[in-house]
Design a protein around this motif. Structure first.
Motif, mmCIF file in Angstrom:
data_model
loop_
_atom_site.group_PDB
_atom_site.id
_atom_site.type_symbol
_atom_site.label_atom_id
_atom_site.label_comp_id
_atom_site.label_asym_id
_atom_site.label_seq_id
_atom_site.Cartn_x
_atom_site.Cartn_y
_atom_site.Cartn_z
ATOM 1 N N LEU A 422 0.818 -1.207 0.000
ATOM 2 C CA LEU A 422 0.000 0.000 0.000
ATOM 3 C C LEU A 422 0.858 1.266 0.000
ATOM 4 O O LEU A 422 0.452 2.302 -0.521
ATOM 5 N N HIS A 423 2.059 1.188 0.601
ATOM 6 C CA HIS A 423 2.924 2.365 0.600
ATOM 7 C C HIS A 423 3.374 2.719 -0.813
ATOM 8 O O HIS A 423 3.802 3.853 -1.062
ATOM 9 N N ASP A 424 3.264 1.772 -1.735
ATOM 10 C CA ASP A 424 3.554 2.043 -3.145
ATOM 11 C C ASP A 424 2.289 2.272 -3.954
ATOM 12 O O ASP A 424 2.335 2.347 -5.184
ATOM 13 N N GLY A 425 1.155 2.340 -3.270
ATOM 14 C CA GLY A 425 -0.078 2.706 -3.946
ATOM 15 C C GLY A 425 -0.862 1.576 -4.557
ATOM 16 O O GLY A 425 -1.666 1.808 -5.476
ATOM 17 N N GLU A 426 -0.680 0.349 -4.077
ATOM 18 C CA GLU A 426 -1.477 -0.729 -4.662
ATOM 19 C C GLU A 426 -1.748 -1.837 -3.644
ATOM 20 O O GLU A 426 -1.028 -2.004 -2.668
ATOM 21 N N ALA A 427 -2.836 -2.541 -3.865
ATOM 22 C CA ALA A 427 -3.204 -3.735 -3.103
ATOM 23 C C ALA A 427 -3.479 -4.856 -4.098
ATOM 24 O O ALA A 427 -3.836 -4.605 -5.254
ATOM 25 N N THR A 428 -3.300 -6.080 -3.633
ATOM 26 C CA THR A 428 -3.486 -7.239 -4.515
ATOM 27 C C THR A 428 -4.471 -8.217 -3.883
ATOM 28 O O THR A 428 -4.374 -8.521 -2.691
ATOM 29 N N LEU A 429 -5.423 -8.692 -4.684
ATOM 30 C CA LEU A 429 -6.361 -9.723 -4.258
ATOM 31 C C LEU A 429 -6.091 -10.972 -5.084
ATOM 32 O O LEU A 429 -6.035 -10.912 -6.322
ATOM 33 N N ARG A 430 -5.922 -12.101 -4.408
ATOM 34 C CA ARG A 430 -5.748 -13.387 -5.091
ATOM 35 C C ARG A 430 -6.925 -14.260 -4.711
ATOM 36 O O ARG A 430 -7.047 -14.708 -3.562
ATOM 37 N N ASP A 431 -7.804 -14.495 -5.678
ATOM 38 C CA ASP A 431 -9.035 -15.226 -5.434
ATOM 39 C C ASP A 431 -8.947 -16.628 -6.029
ATOM 40 O O ASP A 431 -8.400 -16.812 -7.125
ATOM 41 N N ARG A 432 -9.496 -17.592 -5.298
ATOM 42 C CA ARG A 432 -9.427 -18.979 -5.731
ATOM 43 C C ARG A 432 -10.120 -19.193 -7.076
ATOM 44 O O ARG A 432 -9.691 -20.012 -7.903
ATOM 45 N N ARG A 433 -11.200 -18.409 -7.335
ATOM 46 C CA ARG A 433 -11.978 -18.621 -8.553
ATOM 47 C C ARG A 433 -11.497 -17.789 -9.727
ATOM 48 O O ARG A 433 -11.466 -18.259 -10.868
ATOM 49 N N THR A 434 -11.127 -16.524 -9.455
ATOM 50 C CA THR A 434 -10.885 -15.601 -10.563
ATOM 51 C C THR A 434 -9.432 -15.204 -10.724
ATOM 52 O O THR A 434 -9.098 -14.442 -11.636
ATOM 53 N N GLY A 435 -8.543 -15.659 -9.840
ATOM 54 C CA GLY A 435 -7.133 -15.327 -9.971
ATOM 55 C C GLY A 435 -6.784 -14.019 -9.291
ATOM 56 O O GLY A 435 -7.474 -13.542 -8.399
ATOM 57 N N ALA A 436 -5.679 -13.404 -9.737
ATOM 58 C CA ALA A 436 -5.143 -12.215 -9.079
ATOM 59 C C ALA A 436 -5.674 -10.941 -9.714
ATOM 60 O O ALA A 436 -5.914 -10.870 -10.920
ATOM 61 N N ARG A 495 -16.690 -9.164 -2.200
ATOM 62 C CA ARG A 495 -18.012 -9.777 -2.361
ATOM 63 C C ARG A 495 -18.174 -10.360 -3.758
ATOM 64 O O ARG A 495 -18.726 -11.450 -3.932
ATOM 65 N N THR A 496 -17.710 -9.593 -4.746
ATOM 66 C CA THR A 496 -17.830 -10.030 -6.141
ATOM 67 C C THR A 496 -16.461 -9.917 -6.798
ATOM 68 O O THR A 496 -16.107 -8.857 -7.339
ATOM 69 N N PRO A 497 -15.646 -10.950 -6.721
ATOM 70 C CA PRO A 497 -14.296 -10.890 -7.294
ATOM 71 C C PRO A 497 -14.348 -10.487 -8.769
ATOM 72 O O PRO A 497 -15.122 -11.056 -9.551
ATOM 73 N N PRO A 498 -13.563 -9.497 -9.171
ATOM 74 C CA PRO A 498 -13.626 -8.994 -10.551
ATOM 75 C C PRO A 498 -12.921 -9.914 -11.529
ATOM 76 O O PRO A 498 -12.036 -10.678 -11.165
ATOM 77 N N ARG A 499 -13.314 -9.800 -12.779
ATOM 78 C CA ARG A 499 -12.628 -10.531 -13.842
ATOM 79 C C ARG A 499 -11.426 -9.740 -14.362
ATOM 80 O O ARG A 499 -10.483 -10.325 -14.894
ATOM 81 N N ASP A 500 -11.474 -8.415 -14.200
ATOM 82 C CA ASP A 500 -10.357 -7.587 -14.648
ATOM 83 C C ASP A 500 -9.120 -7.878 -13.806
ATOM 84 O O ASP A 500 -9.207 -8.129 -12.599
ATOM 85 N N ARG A 501 -7.961 -7.788 -14.423
ATOM 86 C CA ARG A 501 -6.710 -8.035 -13.710
ATOM 87 C C ARG A 501 -6.191 -6.774 -13.017
ATOM 88 O O ARG A 501 -5.394 -6.858 -12.090
ATOM 89 N N VAL A 502 -6.626 -5.604 -13.458
ATOM 90 C CA VAL A 502 -6.191 -4.343 -12.852
ATOM 91 C C VAL A 502 -7.394 -3.421 -12.726
ATOM 92 O O VAL A 502 -8.149 -3.230 -13.692
ATOM 93 N N LEU A 503 -7.562 -2.843 -11.532
ATOM 94 C CA LEU A 503 -8.587 -1.837 -11.276
ATOM 95 C C LEU A 503 -7.910 -0.627 -10.620
ATOM 96 O O LEU A 503 -6.804 -0.734 -10.100
ATOM 97 N N SER A 504 -8.587 0.507 -10.641
ATOM 98 C CA SER A 504 -7.988 1.715 -10.078
ATOM 99 C C SER A 504 -9.038 2.571 -9.385
ATOM 100 O O SER A 504 -10.154 2.726 -9.887
ATOM 101 N N LEU A 505 -8.643 3.118 -8.241
ATOM 102 C CA LEU A 505 -9.462 4.104 -7.538
ATOM 103 C C LEU A 505 -8.940 5.514 -7.769
ATOM 104 O O LEU A 505 -9.542 6.489 -7.322
ATOM 105 N N ALA A 506 -7.812 5.625 -8.456
ATOM 106 C CA ALA A 506 -7.041 6.866 -8.478
ATOM 107 C C ALA A 506 -7.693 7.978 -9.281
ATOM 108 O O ALA A 506 -7.374 9.153 -9.074
#
Length: 582
Positions: A422-436, A495-506
């Motif tokens: 997070l100090h570099d501005g990102e978080a990562t989710l690794r989901d069993r169904r949809t990947g990272a 709640r709903t793991p995304p299919r996209d590999r990259v998302l942004s709030l910025a």
């Protein structure tokens, strides 16, 4: 006990009048030693604390715009006999955390409450002789750094000095206008001032509070202390999040709030009612923490009524005049009483169980203050969250599966959320169904965040009344994202793991550096702005990320001014302990 009234030549007449109202010889006037210099409460306070008389075991310092209760000197002498080694504050603001503690004291019949995690109110205060001398030495080492009340809080905490606030308050603020730069805060009144309060039962104290609801800046807020061994940090939440984590959905209460609003706007009525509801809920649910020692009997109805009557006015004082507040006072007191009773009823009901509809989430990166806030936020939103870090600051049990398996998703979890970058501005989710999936978070700010960021540095400077340094390109874009908006985005993504590999709030709410500086001046303190070339120690801006879409249906909801206010509070009361020499 000796005493001093600290003043400035512009207010000498008021100081002399206050000294005359006290018993003969009880108060002497102490003048600002440099009245033509930069306004500094601390400079005058150090002179006032140095004025302790020979033979005095304790010293009282009071500011020149205070009104003292009828039993002021009798009560403080009795309190000193009961608590000879303690620092005693005789006033707390109506929108403060210490004010929230005073309200619990009024609800339980306590006469003194343990001071909590914010500044220690210094407008009317008593210190033992050795403590006063120690603070003078400490303050001289920190001139031009922090306001006197923040320094007092730091000094008392660092030296383990017990600190209490009176219930009801023994002094009230006349509010004739500030010469030290605090007028922008609006009316500054006592949480509970009862001039006719009768002395007695000064040994009745309430300590150990761990949930403090208070209404400030128009928002029902809640400070929550973490359990565990050693130092117990506080999380800065709002009442709605705290209630949701306790199984109470605030939106279901909306109709009851709206029906009670008359002259007050729905927002004012809602903030007042939610704060009061949380007070009643905590009082019932945390009853074992809300029983005072050496009980002196039932609560005083007059003290209790006054403590409740200031909830609403305190919460709107930042934006309303004395006259406007007076017009709403009775209506807001009625809303507060109803909210407290409804909260007590809700707190008496069995705790609602989790629905179990959310999946199992393991979280890395929870050992930092920011990680603690995010973990609590996800838990309060109903996620089944477990910290995977090997060592947590609060001493709680943490789990760690095979480190090699963390490149995927360990069998015990449906999703692993990695916050370590997070100090570099990102978080990562690794989901069993949809990947990272990588989530870019922009310029994160709010409770738990570092002061060593472009936004953090501005807030840190404003807190200490330093000019805001705009270094380099004033038109450069910042991409502010508040911690609570990040938590909501993470919750939606879990709640709903995304299919996209990259998302942004910025890209949700960009602003220029100049616009951010103006927002900080509005939210924290209206200090000057200084522009110049970038210095070598300026916070390093991260490389711009490519534009990406946000999580579906997510949008930020935190107002920038309020968000900066929460960041400033956290840095001043909690974050300061991560930079002890600042």
């Amino acid at each position: 006990m000796s005493g001093a009234v600290m003043t400035h030549p512009k207010r000498l007449a008021a100081a002399e009048e206050l000294a005359r109202s006290a018993p003969p010889g009880a108060l002497r006037v102490v003048m600002d030693p440099d009245p033509a210099g930069k306004p500094s409460v601390l400079r005058t306070a150090l002179c006032a604390w140095s004025a302790i008389e020979d033979g005095a075991t304790h010293h009282l310092v009071v500011q020149d715009d205070m009104i003292l209760s009828g039993a002021f000197f009798e009560r403080v002498r009795m309190a000193i006999e009961e608590m000879p080694d303690a620092a005693l504050a005789l006033f707390a603001l109506w929108d403060s955390r210490n004010g929230a503690a005073v309200r619990f004291g009024a609800m339980t019949g306590a006469r003194w409450v343990g001071a909590v995690n914010e500044y220690f109110p210094c407008v009317a205060i008593i210190l033992p002789r050795r403590v006063a001398a120690g603070f003078v030495a400490y303050g001289r080492r920190h001139l031009d750094s922090w306001p006197d009340d923040i320094l007092m809080y730091r000094y008392l905490r660092a030296n383990g000095i017990p600190s209490y606030v009176s219930v009801p308050n023994l002094a009230e603020h006349e509010d004739h206008g500030s010469i030290s730069g605090n007028a922008f805060r609006g009316p500054r009144r006592s949480v509970c001032f009862v001039p006719s309060d009768v002395p007695g039962h000064e040994g009745t104290r309430l300590t150990g509070l761990s949930v403090l609801p208070f209404f400030k800046q128009g928002v029902a807020q809640c400070a929550v202390r973490l359990d565990g061994p050693g130092p117990r940090p506080w999380l800065h939440l709002d009442c709605e999040q705290y209630l949701e984590g306790s199984g109470v959905r605030a939106e279901r209460l909306q109709s009851a709030i709206v029906r009670m609003a008359g002259a007050a706007t729905p927002g004012i009525a809602r903030g007042t009612w939610l704060t009061a509801f949380t007070m009643g809920f905590v009082h019932r649910r945390e009853a074992h923490r809300c029983d005072p020692s050496d009980s002196g009997g039932a609560p005083d109805p007059a003290v209790f009524a006054e403590a409740l009557a200031t909830v609403g006015p305190g919460g709107i004082s930042y934006a309303q005049s004395e006259d406007q507040i007076a017009q709403l006072r009775e209506e807001l007191a009625r809303i507060t009483r109803a909210g407290v009773e409804a909260g007590r009823e809700a707190g008496a009901r069995p705790r609602a169980g989790r629905s179990g509809r959310f999946r199992r989430v393991g979280v890395l990166g929870t050992t930092t203050p920011l990680g603690e806030h995010i973990l609590r936020g996800l838990t309060d939103r109903g996620h089944r969250v477990t910290a995977l870090d090997p060592a947590r600051r609060d001493g709680s049990a943490a789990r760690r599966d095979d480190p090699a398996a963390l490149d995927g998703v360990p069998p015990a979890w449906d999703t692993v959320l990695d916050l370590t970058a997070l100090h570099d501005g990102e978080a990562t989710l690794r989901d069993r169904r949809t990947g990272a999936c990588t989530l870019y978070v922009g310029d994160l700010y709010g409770p738990g965040c570092s002061r060593n960021s472009p936004i953090g540095r501005m807030v840190w400077d404003a807190l200490r009344s330093h000019p805001l340094a705009i270094e380099g390109n004033a038109g450069e874009l910042l991409r502010p994202v508040h911690v609570s908006d990040l938590v909501e985005a993470l919750s939606m993504t879990l709640r709903t793991p995304p299919r996209d590999r990259v998302l942004s709030l910025a890209d949700a709410a960009p602003c220029t550096v100049t616009e951010m500086a103006e927002a900080v001046r509005k939210a924290v303190r209206p200090v000057p702005v200084a522009t110049g070339a970038a210095s070598p120690d300026a916070p390093r801006r991260r490389e711009e990320r490519p534009s990406r879409s946000a999580p579906p249906n997510w949008k930020p909801t935190t107002d920038l001014t309020y968000g900066l206010h929460t960041f400033a509070q956290w840095l001043a009361y909690e974050g300061i302990h991560f930079a002890p020499d600042a």
